[in-house]
Every structure is written in C-alpha cells, then in structure tokens.
Design an enzyme around this catalytic site. Structure first.
Site, PDB file in Angstrom:
ATOM      1  N   MET A   4     -50.647 -11.733 -85.719  1.00 57.78           N
ATOM      2  CA  MET A   4     -51.125 -10.747 -84.736  1.00 57.78           C
ATOM      3  C   MET A   4     -51.402  -9.428 -85.447  1.00 57.78           C
ATOM      4  O   MET A   4     -50.620  -9.018 -86.314  1.00 57.78           O
ATOM      5  CB  MET A   4     -50.064 -10.534 -83.659  1.00 57.78           C
ATOM      6  CG  MET A   4     -49.646 -11.818 -82.970  1.00 57.78           C
ATOM      7  SD  MET A   4     -48.465 -11.484 -81.652  1.00 57.78           S
ATOM      8  CE  MET A   4     -48.094 -13.157 -81.113  1.00 57.78           C
TER       9      MET A   4
ATOM     10  N   HIS B  78     -46.077 -23.719 -86.413  1.00 58.92           N
ATOM     11  CA  HIS B  78     -47.085 -22.841 -85.813  1.00 58.92           C
ATOM     12  C   HIS B  78     -46.770 -21.395 -86.208  1.00 58.92           C
ATOM     13  O   HIS B  78     -45.673 -20.900 -85.939  1.00 58.92           O
ATOM     14  CB  HIS B  78     -47.054 -23.012 -84.285  1.00 58.92           C
ATOM     15  CG  HIS B  78     -48.109 -22.250 -83.557  1.00 58.92           C
ATOM     16  ND1 HIS B  78     -49.398 -22.717 -83.385  1.00 58.92           N
ATOM     17  CD2 HIS B  78     -48.070 -21.047 -82.930  1.00 58.92           C
ATOM     18  CE1 HIS B  78     -50.105 -21.842 -82.691  1.00 58.92           C
ATOM     19  NE2 HIS B  78     -49.321 -20.815 -82.407  1.00 58.92           N
TER      20      HIS B  78
ATOM     21  N   ASP C 175     -50.461 -23.615 -75.870  1.00 57.79           N
ATOM     22  CA  ASP C 175     -49.549 -22.630 -76.461  1.00 57.79           C
ATOM     23  C   ASP C 175     -49.190 -21.561 -75.438  1.00 57.79           C
ATOM     24  O   ASP C 175     -50.066 -20.868 -74.930  1.00 57.79           O
ATOM     25  CB  ASP C 175     -50.268 -22.001 -77.672  1.00 57.79           C
ATOM     26  CG  ASP C 175     -49.435 -20.964 -78.409  1.00 57.79           C
ATOM     27  OD1 ASP C 175     -48.257 -20.786 -78.096  1.00 57.79           O
ATOM     28  OD2 ASP C 175     -49.997 -20.336 -79.338  1.00 57.79           O
TER      29      ASP C 175
ATOM     30  N   SER D 225     -43.248 -22.603 -82.792  1.00 62.20           N
ATOM     31  CA  SER D 225     -43.746 -21.291 -83.218  1.00 62.20           C
ATOM     32  C   SER D 225     -42.596 -20.485 -83.793  1.00 62.20           C
ATOM     33  O   SER D 225     -41.604 -20.220 -83.103  1.00 62.20           O
ATOM     34  CB  SER D 225     -44.338 -20.548 -82.019  1.00 62.20           C
ATOM     35  OG  SER D 225     -44.427 -19.165 -82.335  1.00 62.20           O
TER      36      SER D 225
ATOM     37  N   HIS E 227     -52.329 -19.542 -86.356  1.00 64.44           N
ATOM     38  CA  HIS E 227     -53.008 -19.058 -85.154  1.00 64.44           C
ATOM     39  C   HIS E 227     -53.355 -17.585 -85.361  1.00 64.44           C
ATOM     40  O   HIS E 227     -52.478 -16.724 -85.320  1.00 64.44           O
ATOM     41  CB  HIS E 227     -52.043 -19.262 -83.967  1.00 64.44           C
ATOM     42  CG  HIS E 227     -52.566 -18.802 -82.655  1.00 64.44           C
ATOM     43  ND1 HIS E 227     -51.768 -18.715 -81.530  1.00 64.44           N
ATOM     44  CD2 HIS E 227     -53.806 -18.399 -82.255  1.00 64.44           C
ATOM     45  CE1 HIS E 227     -52.486 -18.285 -80.505  1.00 64.44           C
ATOM     46  NE2 HIS E 227     -53.729 -18.078 -80.928  1.00 64.44           N
TER      47      HIS E 227
ATOM     48  N   MET F 113     -54.758 -21.327 -74.550  1.00 67.88           N
ATOM     49  CA  MET F 113     -53.616 -20.421 -74.338  1.00 67.88           C
ATOM     50  C   MET F 113     -53.148 -20.537 -72.889  1.00 67.88           C
ATOM     51  O   MET F 113     -53.939 -20.396 -71.963  1.00 67.88           O
ATOM     52  CB  MET F 113     -54.015 -18.968 -74.628  1.00 67.88           C
ATOM     53  CG  MET F 113     -54.245 -18.644 -76.100  1.00 67.88           C
ATOM     54  SD  MET F 113     -52.875 -19.077 -77.203  1.00 67.88           S
ATOM     55  CE  MET F 113     -51.519 -18.129 -76.507  1.00 67.88           C
TER      56      MET F 113
ATOM     57  N   ASP G  74     -47.862 -17.504 -85.881  1.00 70.30           N
ATOM     58  CA  ASP G  74     -48.629 -16.558 -85.076  1.00 70.30           C
ATOM     59  C   ASP G  74     -48.913 -15.287 -85.850  1.00 70.30           C
ATOM     60  O   ASP G  74     -48.006 -14.515 -86.154  1.00 70.30           O
ATOM     61  CB  ASP G  74     -47.853 -16.229 -83.794  1.00 70.30           C
ATOM     62  CG  ASP G  74     -47.836 -17.406 -82.834  1.00 70.30           C
ATOM     63  OD1 ASP G  74     -48.927 -17.879 -82.475  1.00 70.30           O
ATOM     64  OD2 ASP G  74     -46.740 -17.854 -82.450  1.00 70.30           O
TER      65      ASP G  74
ATOM     66  N   MET H 294     -54.583 -14.315 -84.264  1.00 73.59           N
ATOM     67  CA  MET H 294     -54.881 -13.416 -83.138  1.00 73.59           C
ATOM     68  C   MET H 294     -55.272 -12.075 -83.735  1.00 73.59           C
ATOM     69  O   MET H 294     -54.560 -11.075 -83.614  1.00 73.59           O
ATOM     70  CB  MET H 294     -53.653 -13.321 -82.224  1.00 73.59           C
ATOM     71  CG  MET H 294     -53.431 -14.592 -81.406  1.00 73.59           C
ATOM     72  SD  MET H 294     -51.756 -14.727 -80.759  1.00 73.59           S
ATOM     73  CE  MET H 294     -50.942 -15.454 -82.183  1.00 73.59           C
TER      74      MET H 294
HETATM   75  C1  DX5 Z   1     -48.182 -16.139 -78.022  1.00 73.07           C
HETATM   76  C2  DX5 Z   1     -48.097 -17.046 -79.216  1.00 73.07           C
HETATM   77  C3  DX5 Z   1     -47.263 -18.254 -78.996  1.00 73.07           C
HETATM   78  C4  DX5 Z   1     -45.824 -17.954 -78.684  1.00 73.07           C
HETATM   79  C5  DX5 Z   1     -45.245 -19.127 -77.954  1.00 73.07           C
HETATM   80  O1  DX5 Z   1     -49.162 -15.182 -78.248  1.00 73.07           O
HETATM   81  O2  DX5 Z   1     -49.383 -17.485 -79.598  1.00 73.07           O
HETATM   82  O3  DX5 Z   1     -47.366 -19.158 -80.091  1.00 73.07           O
HETATM   83  O4  DX5 Z   1     -45.055 -17.718 -79.815  1.00 73.07           O
HETATM   84  O5  DX5 Z   1     -43.959 -18.781 -77.578  1.00 73.07           O
HETATM   85  P1  DX5 Z   1     -43.301 -19.323 -76.231  1.00 73.07           P
HETATM   86  O6  DX5 Z   1     -43.174 -20.803 -76.402  1.00 73.07           O
HETATM   87  O7  DX5 Z   1     -41.994 -18.616 -76.185  1.00 73.07           O
HETATM   88  O8  DX5 Z   1     -44.233 -18.960 -75.117  1.00 73.07           O
HETATM   89 ZN    ZN Z   2     -49.589 -19.187 -81.061  1.00 69.13          ZN
END
Ligand code: DX5
Ligand code: ZN
Length: 231
Positions: A44, A40, A180, A15, A73, A144, A42, A75
């Site tokens: 948000m 990956h 994840d 990620s 991903h 998750m 993220d 969110m």
């Molecule tokens: C959290 C994200 C993850 C996060 C994982 O909301 O979806 O992808 O970046 O990071 P680590 O491995 O540090 O938990």
């Molecule tokens: Zn993620």
C-alpha cells in the site's frame, strides 16, 4: 522457486498484513507449517489507499524465509513504474488494480514479460466490464470484498453476486478467481460456491494463533454441493 502454474485446486493465501510486522520471518515459517498455499503480500502506497505498508526491500528479505509462492497485491498508483522491482524482489504473482491502470493491457503484458503471473483487481464499486477486454491475457482476477486499505473489515455481501457473474464471464478460461477482505471459515463456503478459488484471509488466520492450521484447512475445504430436500 517452482513456477506458479494454473490449477483448479482450492488455494488459501494468508495475508501477512495481519501478522506482527516485527516478526514477519516467524510468520512465514508458521504459515508454511500451518499449510498455507501462497503468501499474500499487501503493498500500500498511502495514495491509492490510505495506508502505507512495505515495498521491494522487505519482500526481498522475506523471500529468503519462505518456499511458498508470493502473491503480491499492489495497491499503488503507477504500478508500471515498479513492477520489475517487485519481480526481482521475489514476487511470483503481481496483481494491479484496474483503477490505477488506464493502460491495463500494456501493464498485463509488462508483467508477463517479467515472467510473473498477471493479476487484476477490482474495488467493490468497480464493474466487471472494466476487465472484459483483458480476460484472454490475465492469469488471475482479484475481487475485493472490502474497500482496500486495512485488514479486519467486514465482508461486503454484494461480492457473492459479483463472483458469480465473473465466473460466468470467465467461462472455461484458466484464470484464478481470488477474493480478498473479511474472509473467514464462516463465509468461505459461500464465496467458494459463488466461484472463488483463491481465498485471501488476514485477521481470521492470524487471530486464530494455535488454531491457524485448522482455520486454513476450513478455508480450503471445497464447497459442499447443494443437496435438494425431497421430504
Ligand atoms: C485489504 C487487503 C487484504 C487484507 C485482508 O486492503 O488487501 O489482503 O489484509 O485482511 P482481512 O482478512 O482481515 O480482511
Ligand atoms: Zn490484499
């Protein structure tokens, strides 16, 4: 970009949330050299989760700097409104949260019509029953193992049981099982054993710096079959 297809091989998807956001192109190059399978990303929105990251324009710029599949991903609330933008920006796989999709079946079909792989993600408190009716049409289920929003959180141990139950529910369907949140070489074997095939990891990989390749290799190692002690 090669079409992303189902495989049974273990997959490591670092990620980039844990990368230096001022040097994302460098991070992509480093990950490719270190042997990452997917990237990956993220996304948000500051509403569904209490953090705000990047959107299609940044992903489009990153696309020029990597040959690896982009595992996006989402969110975000109302993902159906911007799926086409993420695909156009370079996403190979689009994962939505079931908590944001009252019309989940429609959203999955929308993703597939865009010619991307369709993933569905469940927060730690969301039951597996919420995806039971879409298992014949999804390509990936993302469990998750932290409450989404931030990198660097602790792995929630109940995830192991949830992964096992998901694996049984999926049976022989060709669906990637991704996990994840809080994944590191310390718990990689247990999540694999519980059924996870795609391991997302942010802080454990980026904190490793020079050892990034070794961490990715350790995460990718297939789980050891349990051996019985016969004295
Ligand atoms: C959290 C994200 C993850 C996060 C994982 O909301 O979806 O992808 O970046 O990071 P680590 O491995 O540090 O938990
Ligand atoms: Zn993620």
């Amino acid at each position: 970009m090669p079409q992303l297809a189902y495989t049974t091989q273990p997959i490591v998807a670092p990620s980039i949330l844990s990368a230096d956001f001022a040097r994302l192109a460098d991070a992509l190059a480093t990950l490719e050299t270190a042997g990452a399978d997917w990237v990956h990303i993220d996304v948000m929105d500051g509403h569904f989760v209490p953090n705000l990251t990047i959107g299609p324009p940044v992903i489009e710029c990153l696309r020029e700097h990597s040959q690896l599949p982009f595992d996006v991903h989402l969110m975000i609330e109302h993902p159906e409104r911007s799926l086409a933008n993420y695909k156009a920006a370079g996403a190979d796989l689009l994962t939505v949260h079931v908590e944001t999709c009252p019309h989940l079946n429609r959203v999955i079909h929308q993703i597939k019509e865009l010619d991307a792989l369709a993933g569905v993600s469940l927060n730690p408190a969301t039951p597996l029953s919420s995806i039971e009716e879409v298992l014949d049409i999804v390509d990936l289920v993302l469990i998750m193992s932290v409450n989404p929003g931030f990198g660097g959180q602790r792995f929630i141990p109940q995830t192991l049981d949830k992964l096992q139950r998901l694996k049984a529910m999926i049976g022989s369907r060709p669906i990637f099982i991704e996990v994840d949140g809080g994944i590191s070489p310390q718990n990689a074997q247990s999540v694999r054993k519980a059924g996870a095939q795609v391991l997302v990891s942010g802080s454990a990989i980026f904190q490793a710096n020079q050892e990034m390749k070794s961490v990715i290799t350790q995460l990718r190692m297939p789980h050891k079959a349990s051996t019985s002690c016969s004295g």
